[in-house]
Design a protein around this motif. Structure first.
Motif, mmCIF file in Angstrom:
data_model
loop_
_atom_site.group_PDB
_atom_site.id
_atom_site.type_symbol
_atom_site.label_atom_id
_atom_site.label_comp_id
_atom_site.label_asym_id
_atom_site.label_seq_id
_atom_site.Cartn_x
_atom_site.Cartn_y
_atom_site.Cartn_z
ATOM 1 N N TYR A 38 0.842 -1.203 0.000
ATOM 2 C CA TYR A 38 0.000 0.000 0.000
ATOM 3 C C TYR A 38 0.874 1.250 0.000
ATOM 4 O O TYR A 38 1.841 1.349 0.746
ATOM 5 N N GLN A 39 0.545 2.204 -0.847
ATOM 6 C CA GLN A 39 1.242 3.487 -0.903
ATOM 7 C C GLN A 39 0.300 4.560 -0.366
ATOM 8 O O GLN A 39 -0.850 4.662 -0.810
ATOM 9 N N ARG A 40 0.794 5.348 0.579
ATOM 10 C CA ARG A 40 -0.049 6.364 1.211
ATOM 11 C C ARG A 40 -0.545 7.386 0.200
ATOM 12 O O ARG A 40 0.075 7.629 -0.831
ATOM 13 N N ARG A 41 -1.673 7.943 0.508
ATOM 14 C CA ARG A 41 -2.280 8.963 -0.339
ATOM 15 C C ARG A 41 -2.331 10.284 0.424
ATOM 16 O O ARG A 41 -2.323 10.312 1.639
ATOM 17 N N GLU A 42 -2.405 11.348 -0.340
ATOM 18 C CA GLU A 42 -2.388 12.684 0.243
ATOM 19 C C GLU A 42 -3.297 13.582 -0.585
ATOM 20 O O GLU A 42 -3.430 13.401 -1.790
#
Length: 135
Positions: A38-42
């Motif tokens: 999972y890659q964080r979102r912003e």
């Protein structure tokens, strides 16, 4: 110009929308803190707002009177926060880049921003109410 279409009210409403979206994105990041890959979102909004308001230092944009004119700044009504994926940084061996401590700091910061925005909007609407009623 309509009474409730003032630029200040539009900016505050857009800021509240962005803060609500940010809250959901942070909650999603926290929920996936241990999900492999999972890659964080912003949420990106502040820079978009600065450009729409022409606050960037050293740059000037053309004023336009029609949305199809070239070179003009983006209308506040069209301004919308964007969710972007933050890739390229890996914190965990499972290729996940969510740092729960940073997310909690972002959550607290966003909560303060939301509270300040809602208070400013409430104050502005109270001022309008006072002006209309005359008391």
């Amino acid at each position: 110009m309509a009474l409730f279409d003032a630029p200040v009210l539009q900016v505050l409403a857009k800021q509240l929308d962005a803060a609500a979206l940010t809250q959901r994105v942070i909650a999603h990041n926290i929920a996936n803190a241990v999900t492999p890959g999972y890659q964080r979102r912003e949420v990106v909004f502040t820079d978009l707002l600065r450009r729409a308001l022409d606050v960037d230092e050293g740059t000037l944009s053309l004023r336009t009177d029609h949305p199809r004119h070239l070179g003009g700044r983006q209308a506040l009504a069209e301004l919308a926060p964007q969710v972007v994926e933050q890739s390229g940084t890996l914190l965990q061996p499972n290729r996940n880049n969510v740092d729960i401590e940073q997310e909690m700091v972002r959550l607290a910061t966003n909560t303060l921003l939301y509270d300040a925005s809602i208070r400013a909007l409430g104050d502005r609407l109270n001022t309008l109410s006072y002006t209309i009623k005359g008391r």
